[in-house]
Design a protein around this motif. Structure first.
Motif, PDB file in Angstrom:
ATOM      1  N   GLU A 241     -14.612 -24.811 -27.517  1.00 25.27           N
ATOM      2  CA  GLU A 241     -13.633 -25.842 -27.155  1.00 25.27           C
ATOM      3  C   GLU A 241     -13.021 -26.496 -28.394  1.00 25.27           C
ATOM      4  O   GLU A 241     -11.823 -26.782 -28.424  1.00 25.27           O
ATOM      5  N   ALA A 242     -13.839 -26.719 -29.415  1.00 26.16           N
ATOM      6  CA  ALA A 242     -13.313 -27.290 -30.649  1.00 26.16           C
ATOM      7  C   ALA A 242     -12.324 -26.328 -31.312  1.00 26.16           C
ATOM      8  O   ALA A 242     -11.269 -26.740 -31.788  1.00 26.16           O
ATOM      9  N   ALA A 243     -12.665 -25.050 -31.324  1.00 31.11           N
ATOM     10  CA  ALA A 243     -11.766 -24.047 -31.911  1.00 31.11           C
ATOM     11  C   ALA A 243     -10.455 -23.975 -31.137  1.00 31.11           C
ATOM     12  O   ALA A 243      -9.376 -23.872 -31.730  1.00 31.11           O
ATOM     13  N   HIS A 244     -10.530 -24.029 -29.815  1.00 30.94           N
ATOM     14  CA  HIS A 244      -9.312 -23.994 -28.997  1.00 30.94           C
ATOM     15  C   HIS A 244      -8.453 -25.234 -29.249  1.00 30.94           C
ATOM     16  O   HIS A 244      -7.225 -25.136 -29.347  1.00 30.94           O
ATOM     17  N   SER A 245      -9.082 -26.381 -29.373  1.00 35.51           N
ATOM     18  CA  SER A 245      -8.329 -27.611 -29.641  1.00 35.51           C
ATOM     19  C   SER A 245      -7.623 -27.558 -30.985  1.00 35.51           C
ATOM     20  O   SER A 245      -6.465 -27.961 -31.108  1.00 35.51           O
ATOM     21  N   VAL A 246      -8.303 -27.038 -31.996  1.00 38.52           N
ATOM     22  CA  VAL A 246      -7.694 -26.932 -33.325  1.00 38.52           C
ATOM     23  C   VAL A 246      -6.529 -25.952 -33.293  1.00 38.52           C
ATOM     24  O   VAL A 246      -5.449 -26.220 -33.821  1.00 38.52           O
ATOM     25  N   ALA A 247      -6.728 -24.803 -32.653  1.00 36.81           N
ATOM     26  CA  ALA A 247      -5.677 -23.782 -32.596  1.00 36.81           C
ATOM     27  C   ALA A 247      -4.461 -24.275 -31.822  1.00 36.81           C
ATOM     28  O   ALA A 247      -3.322 -24.008 -32.204  1.00 36.81           O
ATOM     29  N   ALA A 248      -4.688 -25.004 -30.737  1.00 35.28           N
ATOM     30  CA  ALA A 248      -3.574 -25.486 -29.918  1.00 35.28           C
ATOM     31  C   ALA A 248      -2.825 -26.644 -30.584  1.00 35.28           C
ATOM     32  O   ALA A 248      -1.618 -26.796 -30.381  1.00 35.28           O
ATOM     33  N   ALA A 249      -3.514 -27.431 -31.393  1.00 32.92           N
ATOM     34  CA  ALA A 249      -2.897 -28.602 -32.006  1.00 32.92           C
ATOM     35  C   ALA A 249      -2.114 -28.273 -33.272  1.00 32.92           C
ATOM     36  O   ALA A 249      -1.267 -29.052 -33.686  1.00 32.92           O
ATOM     37  N   GLN A 250      -2.379 -27.124 -33.866  1.00 25.04           N
ATOM     38  CA  GLN A 250      -1.693 -26.772 -35.105  1.00 25.04           C
ATOM     39  C   GLN A 250      -0.233 -26.446 -34.843  1.00 25.04           C
ATOM     40  O   GLN A 250       0.113 -25.872 -33.829  1.00 25.04           O
TER      41      GLN A 250
ATOM     42  N   LEU B 187      -2.089 -19.295 -38.188  1.00 26.78           N
ATOM     43  CA  LEU B 187      -2.167 -17.911 -37.742  1.00 26.78           C
ATOM     44  C   LEU B 187      -1.386 -17.676 -36.454  1.00 26.78           C
ATOM     45  O   LEU B 187      -0.711 -16.661 -36.307  1.00 26.78           O
ATOM     46  N   ALA B 188      -1.465 -18.603 -35.508  1.00 20.78           N
ATOM     47  CA  ALA B 188      -0.763 -18.424 -34.237  1.00 20.78           C
ATOM     48  C   ALA B 188       0.742 -18.291 -34.443  1.00 20.78           C
ATOM     49  O   ALA B 188       1.390 -17.446 -33.818  1.00 20.78           O
ATOM     50  N   LEU B 189       1.304 -19.084 -35.329  1.00 21.14           N
ATOM     51  CA  LEU B 189       2.742 -19.010 -35.597  1.00 21.14           C
ATOM     52  C   LEU B 189       3.108 -17.665 -36.227  1.00 21.14           C
ATOM     53  O   LEU B 189       4.111 -17.053 -35.866  1.00 21.14           O
ATOM     54  N   GLU B 190       2.277 -17.200 -37.140  1.00 21.42           N
ATOM     55  CA  GLU B 190       2.532 -15.917 -37.784  1.00 21.42           C
ATOM     56  C   GLU B 190       2.412 -14.762 -36.780  1.00 21.42           C
ATOM     57  O   GLU B 190       3.237 -13.842 -36.775  1.00 21.42           O
ATOM     58  N   LEU B 191       1.416 -14.808 -35.906  1.00 25.28           N
ATOM     59  CA  LEU B 191       1.274 -13.777 -34.878  1.00 25.28           C
ATOM     60  C   LEU B 191       2.448 -13.792 -33.899  1.00 25.28           C
ATOM     61  O   LEU B 191       2.929 -12.743 -33.477  1.00 25.28           O
ATOM     62  N   GLU B 192       2.912 -14.977 -33.562  1.00 25.67           N
ATOM     63  CA  GLU B 192       4.073 -15.105 -32.677  1.00 25.67           C
ATOM     64  C   GLU B 192       5.317 -14.507 -33.328  1.00 25.67           C
ATOM     65  O   GLU B 192       6.094 -13.791 -32.692  1.00 25.67           O
ATOM     66  N   ARG B 193       5.511 -14.762 -34.620  1.00 23.84           N
ATOM     67  CA  ARG B 193       6.657 -14.204 -35.346  1.00 23.84           C
ATOM     68  C   ARG B 193       6.602 -12.678 -35.358  1.00 23.84           C
ATOM     69  O   ARG B 193       7.602 -12.010 -35.111  1.00 23.84           O
ATOM     70  N   ILE B 194       5.432 -12.135 -35.612  1.00 27.29           N
ATOM     71  CA  ILE B 194       5.277 -10.667 -35.634  1.00 27.29           C
ATOM     72  C   ILE B 194       5.559 -10.085 -34.269  1.00 27.29           C
ATOM     73  O   ILE B 194       6.248  -9.057 -34.139  1.00 27.29           O
ATOM     74  N   ALA B 195       5.066 -10.708 -33.219  1.00 29.04           N
ATOM     75  CA  ALA B 195       5.280 -10.207 -31.862  1.00 29.04           C
ATOM     76  C   ALA B 195       6.761 -10.228 -31.495  1.00 29.04           C
ATOM     77  O   ALA B 195       7.264  -9.301 -30.847  1.00 29.04           O
ATOM     78  N   ARG B 196       7.476 -11.269 -31.910  1.00 26.31           N
ATOM     79  CA  ARG B 196       8.912 -11.346 -31.606  1.00 26.31           C
ATOM     80  C   ARG B 196       9.705 -10.296 -32.370  1.00 26.31           C
ATOM     81  O   ARG B 196      10.691  -9.769 -31.875  1.00 26.31           O
ATOM     82  N   GLU B 197       9.292 -10.000 -33.592  1.00 27.68           N
ATOM     83  CA  GLU B 197       9.983  -8.975 -34.372  1.00 27.68           C
ATOM     84  C   GLU B 197       9.839  -7.599 -33.747  1.00 27.68           C
ATOM     85  O   GLU B 197      10.745  -6.789 -33.809  1.00 27.68           O
ATOM     86  N   ARG B 198       8.693  -7.344 -33.150  1.00 27.99           N
ATOM     87  CA  ARG B 198       8.422  -6.021 -32.585  1.00 27.99           C
ATOM     88  C   ARG B 198       8.950  -5.867 -31.165  1.00 27.99           C
ATOM     89  O   ARG B 198       9.011  -4.767 -30.652  1.00 27.99           O
ATOM     90  N   ALA B 199       9.313  -6.971 -30.529  1.00 26.11           N
ATOM     91  CA  ALA B 199       9.799  -6.908 -29.143  1.00 26.11           C
ATOM     92  C   ALA B 199      11.254  -6.522 -29.087  1.00 26.11           C
ATOM     93  O   ALA B 199      12.002  -6.464 -29.950  1.00 26.11           O
TER      94      ALA B 199
ATOM     95  N   GLU C 202      -6.136 -16.964 -32.162  1.00 22.74           N
ATOM     96  CA  GLU C 202      -6.532 -17.812 -33.287  1.00 22.74           C
ATOM     97  C   GLU C 202      -7.797 -18.598 -32.942  1.00 22.74           C
ATOM     98  O   GLU C 202      -8.708 -18.727 -33.771  1.00 22.74           O
ATOM     99  N   ALA C 203      -7.873 -19.119 -31.721  1.00 24.30           N
ATOM    100  CA  ALA C 203      -9.057 -19.866 -31.293  1.00 24.30           C
ATOM    101  C   ALA C 203     -10.294 -18.966 -31.271  1.00 24.30           C
ATOM    102  O   ALA C 203     -11.386 -19.393 -31.668  1.00 24.30           O
ATOM    103  N   LEU C 204     -10.130 -17.737 -30.833  1.00 28.54           N
ATOM    104  CA  LEU C 204     -11.246 -16.792 -30.809  1.00 28.54           C
ATOM    105  C   LEU C 204     -11.761 -16.513 -32.220  1.00 28.54           C
ATOM    106  O   LEU C 204     -12.973 -16.524 -32.470  1.00 28.54           O
ATOM    107  N   LEU C 205     -10.849 -16.284 -33.159  1.00 29.35           N
ATOM    108  CA  LEU C 205     -11.257 -16.044 -34.546  1.00 29.35           C
ATOM    109  C   LEU C 205     -11.939 -17.268 -35.148  1.00 29.35           C
ATOM    110  O   LEU C 205     -12.954 -17.142 -35.842  1.00 29.35           O
ATOM    111  N   LEU C 206     -11.401 -18.447 -34.887  1.00 29.92           N
ATOM    112  CA  LEU C 206     -11.987 -19.673 -35.410  1.00 29.92           C
ATOM    113  C   LEU C 206     -13.372 -19.911 -34.806  1.00 29.92           C
ATOM    114  O   LEU C 206     -14.301 -20.316 -35.510  1.00 29.92           O
ATOM    115  N   ALA C 207     -13.528 -19.647 -33.525  1.00 35.43           N
ATOM    116  CA  ALA C 207     -14.833 -19.810 -32.879  1.00 35.43           C
ATOM    117  C   ALA C 207     -15.869 -18.865 -33.485  1.00 35.43           C
ATOM    118  O   ALA C 207     -17.028 -19.242 -33.672  1.00 35.43           O
TER     119      ALA C 207
END
Length: 80
Positions: free
Chosen positions: A55-64, A68-80, A30-35
Motif C-alpha cells: 500500500e505504501a508503494a502504491h501510494s508513492v507511485a500514484a502520488a508522483q 518511472l510511471a511517466l517514462e513508461l507511459e511515454r514509451i507506450a504512447r510512442e509505440r501505439a 512502478e508500485a510493484l517494483l517499489l514494493a
C-alpha cells in the motif's frame, strides 16, 4: 492481424488503449517494483508487513508526478 498457423483473425493489436489505462498500468508497474525493493522491510512489521509495504508503494507511485510511471507511459504512447 492474422497468424500464419491459425485460421482465426485477431483484433488484439488493432487499437491503442485509452490514456487512462496506460497511466494506470504504468503506475501499477512502478508500485510493484517499489514494493519488491521495499520487501525486506515487511518481515519486521509482522503479519501485515506485506500489505503495508504494498500500500505504501502504491501510494508513492500514484502520488508522483513523473518518475518511472511517466517514462513508461511515454514509451507506450510512442509505440501505439
Amino acid at each position: 492481424m492474422r497468424c500464419c498457423a491459425s485460421p482465426i483473425t485477431s483484433t488484439a493489436g488493432d487499437f491503442a488503449p485509452p490514456a487512462a489505462d496506460v497511466r494506470g498500468v504504468a503506475t501499477e508497474f512502478e508500485a510493484l517494483l517499489l514494493a519488491q525493493a521495499l520487501r525486506p522491510l515487511a518481515k519486521p512489521m509482522g503479519f501485515y508487513g506485506d500489505l503495508v509495504v504494498a500500500e505504501a508503494a502504491h501510494s508513492v507511485a500514484a502520488a508522483q508526478s513523473g518518475g518511472l510511471a511517466l517514462e513508461l507511459e511515454r514509451i507506450a504512447r510512442e509505440r501505439a
